[in-house]
Scaffold this active site. Structure first.
Site, PDB file in Angstrom:
ATOM      1  N   ARG A 110     -30.797 -30.174 -11.495  1.00  0.00           N
ATOM      2  CA  ARG A 110     -32.236 -29.891 -11.390  1.00  0.00           C
ATOM      3  C   ARG A 110     -32.488 -28.399 -11.227  1.00  0.00           C
ATOM      4  O   ARG A 110     -33.386 -27.838 -11.864  1.00  0.00           O
ATOM      5  CB  ARG A 110     -32.873 -30.670 -10.241  1.00  0.00           C
ATOM      6  CG  ARG A 110     -32.996 -32.160 -10.518  1.00  0.00           C
ATOM      7  CD  ARG A 110     -33.515 -32.901  -9.322  1.00  0.00           C
ATOM      8  NE  ARG A 110     -32.609 -32.682  -8.186  1.00  0.00           N
ATOM      9  CZ  ARG A 110     -32.863 -32.998  -6.938  1.00  0.00           C
ATOM     10  NH1 ARG A 110     -34.017 -33.533  -6.609  1.00  0.00           N
ATOM     11  NH2 ARG A 110     -31.992 -32.790  -5.982  1.00  0.00           N
ATOM     12  N   ASN A 120     -34.747 -36.328 -10.086  1.00  0.00           N
ATOM     13  CA  ASN A 120     -33.716 -37.354 -10.199  1.00  0.00           C
ATOM     14  C   ASN A 120     -34.377 -38.719 -10.294  1.00  0.00           C
ATOM     15  O   ASN A 120     -35.431 -38.947  -9.694  1.00  0.00           O
ATOM     16  CB  ASN A 120     -32.793 -37.351  -8.977  1.00  0.00           C
ATOM     17  CG  ASN A 120     -31.807 -36.207  -8.981  1.00  0.00           C
ATOM     18  OD1 ASN A 120     -31.532 -35.600 -10.015  1.00  0.00           O
ATOM     19  ND2 ASN A 120     -31.258 -35.906  -7.819  1.00  0.00           N
TER      20      ASN A 120
END
Length: 91
Positions: free
Chosen positions: A18, A36
């Protein structure tokens, strides 16, 4: 300007994917978010210049050290202009 919705699978959680996605988006001037998913994938939405979005996706295929990208599902959409920056979302 375009918008792309991505679902990234492989070894993409717990490897700073990320943060990498956010860093690369900022380099290309892409606005949107990444998060996520509970099934182990990463989901991202980006808006910006279509060619820069394609370059961003190429970078995501590489990922950070420790990541392994098996697939990126790309859903191209119309630009909405709803984001001011690129951010990491948490569940």
């Amino acid at each position: 300007m375009k918008r792309v919705h991505l679902f990234i699978s492989g070894r993409v959680q717990g490897v700073f994917f990320r943060a990498y996605t956010c860093e690369r988006a900022e380099i290309y001037g892409i606005k949107g978010w990444v998060k996520n998913l509970y099934d182990g994938r990463v989901e991202a939405v980006g808006e910006g210049d279509e060619e820069l979005l394609k370059e961003w996706i190429k970078d995501l295929w590489k990922g950070p050290p420790g990541a392994r990208v098996d697939n990126i599902e790309e859903i191209w959409e119309e630009y909405k202009g709803e984001f001011k920056k690129f951010e990491i979302k948490y569940f």
